[in-house]
Design a protein around this motif. Structure first.
Motif, mmCIF file in Angstrom:
data_model
loop_
_atom_site.group_PDB
_atom_site.id
_atom_site.type_symbol
_atom_site.label_atom_id
_atom_site.label_comp_id
_atom_site.label_asym_id
_atom_site.label_seq_id
_atom_site.Cartn_x
_atom_site.Cartn_y
_atom_site.Cartn_z
ATOM 1 N N ASN A 193 0.566 -14.783 -42.223
ATOM 2 C CA ASN A 193 0.611 -13.363 -41.864
ATOM 3 C C ASN A 193 0.211 -13.218 -40.400
ATOM 4 N N VAL A 257 -1.852 -5.209 -41.446
ATOM 5 C CA VAL A 257 -2.226 -5.573 -42.812
ATOM 6 C C VAL A 257 -2.616 -7.041 -42.828
ATOM 7 N N GLY A 261 -2.193 -7.941 -48.100
ATOM 8 C CA GLY A 261 -1.531 -6.643 -48.073
ATOM 9 C C GLY A 261 -2.455 -5.471 -47.801
#
Length: 368
Positions: A193, A257, A261
């Motif tokens: 991420n 985020v 999430g």
């Protein structure tokens, strides 16, 4: 052995030591004398938390450093010297990025280093990660893209923060897309991420009033303090020239985020009130036309260093020092906050985090 099996630990995970490049006169006259007392102070603090690896330009400088450590009563315990020449002292940027696998095997990730966008000489700097990996007897993974360690911030659980201005930039990676750079991050650092902040290109320093030769690294504007919490540089005064730049980066953080999430908790950290100014020959940005006046540096409190049981926090003799230290003390309960007067190094474009590189706990081959 593949880089895909490795990950970059968060800074608060256990470390075996910290690497430094010692200032020397090969930069310009007076460089070593101006900065050496700060390096000695850092060594005295860090040697109680693990091994301090000191990279010296040559044998003559190593002998000088040894004498200084004895003269000031710091001693040589927990210190290892390495003759590794460099152009400058910003080992966070040009040095190794350490990664570990599940079996605690240590490896080095090497970014191509081009002197922060071809602004400064870097022929020696670019060799440092390979030389360190060789000395430690550990694998080296070359990414093939230009980058600096000061623009890499991870939470240890799969999220990474970076600024677009300091890597998705034609002065570093022309023709390479954001998607490709993300693939490299994921493959080499074990993240999944990516949180992008816009940052600021150095050429805009006159407009913003914040001199930064790096095109704004993440460690001057935002840092993880735990897997779910980010502190960010902030000023409430909307008339401050830095405010619009900080606001743009904050707005990007509000949309961020994490790997699960969820949105991170965001905590503002003040910047020094009215800024910290450089009056030296340094500053203005490498190949940018110098201005004949004091320059506001990118001095910030986010440039702290976590080393096992302590956190080194840069301070500047500014009225905001206590506010910043208080916020970080609350966030790092259980760790000792150590204030380090960082004005001399801030004049040169960075602080404590920029001149250090932590080595996580992990198995190595040998040291020679």
């Amino acid at each position: 052995m593949s880089e895909m099996s490795f990950r970059m630990p968060a800074e608060w995970e256990r470390q075996s030591g910290v690497w430094l490049q010692w200032p020397s006169e090969n930069k310009w006259p007076g460089y070593q004398q101006k900065l050496e007392s700060l390096w000695l102070s850092m060594v005295e603090i860090l040697k109680n938390q693990g091994i301090v690896h000191i990279c010296a330009l040559d044998e003559k400088l190593r002998d000088h450093i040894e004498y200084q450590l004895r003269f000031y009563g710091i001693g040589l315990d927990n210190i290892q010297f390495h003759i590794i020449p460099s152009n400058d002292l910003w080992i966070r940027d040009n040095g190794p990025t350490f990664v570990v696998d599940q079996g605690k095997k240590l490896a080095v990730v090497k970014w191509k280093f081009n002197g922060w966008g071809n602004r400064y000489p870097c022929d020696l700097d670019d060799l440092v990660p390979s030389l360190i990996a060789n000395k430690l007897g550990i694998p080296l993974f070359s990414t093939g893209i230009v980058g600096e360690g000061g623009n890499i911030e991870v939470n240890g659980r799969g999220s990474l923060m970076a600024t677009q201005s300091a890597i998705i930039n034609d002065n570093r990676n022309p023709g390479i897309s954001q998607e490709r750079i993300e693939e490299v991050f994921k493959a080499n650092l074990g993240v999944r991420n990516i949180i992008w902040l816009p940052g600021m290109e150095t050429e805009n320093f006159e407009e913003v009033g914040w001199s930064d030769d790096t095109d704004t690294h993440i460690d001057t504007i935002a840092r993880f303090v735990n897997p779910e919490t980010i502190v960010y540089s902030w000023v409430d005064d909307e008339s401050d020239p830095v405010y619009p730049m900080l606001k743009r980066n904050f707005e990007a953080l509000r949309e961020a985020v994490l790997e699960d999430g969820k949105n991170p908790e965001l905590i503002p950290l003040p910047i020094p009130k009215d800024g910290y100014y450089s009056t030296s020959q340094i500053g203005g940005g490498g190949n940018i036309t110098k201005v004949e006046r004091a320059l506001r540096t990118d001095a910030s409190y986010t440039n702290f260093l976590i080393v096992n049981d302590i956190v080194l926090v840069p301070v500047y003799g500014n009225v905001k020092d206590d506010d910043a230290v208080g916020i970080l003390s609350d966030l790092f309960q259980g760790r000792q906050i150590v204030k380090v007067n960082s004005g001399a190094i801030a004049e040169n474009g960075g602080e404590i985090h920029c001149v250090t590189q932590q080595q996580p706990e992990g198995d190595i081959g040998y040291v020679h």
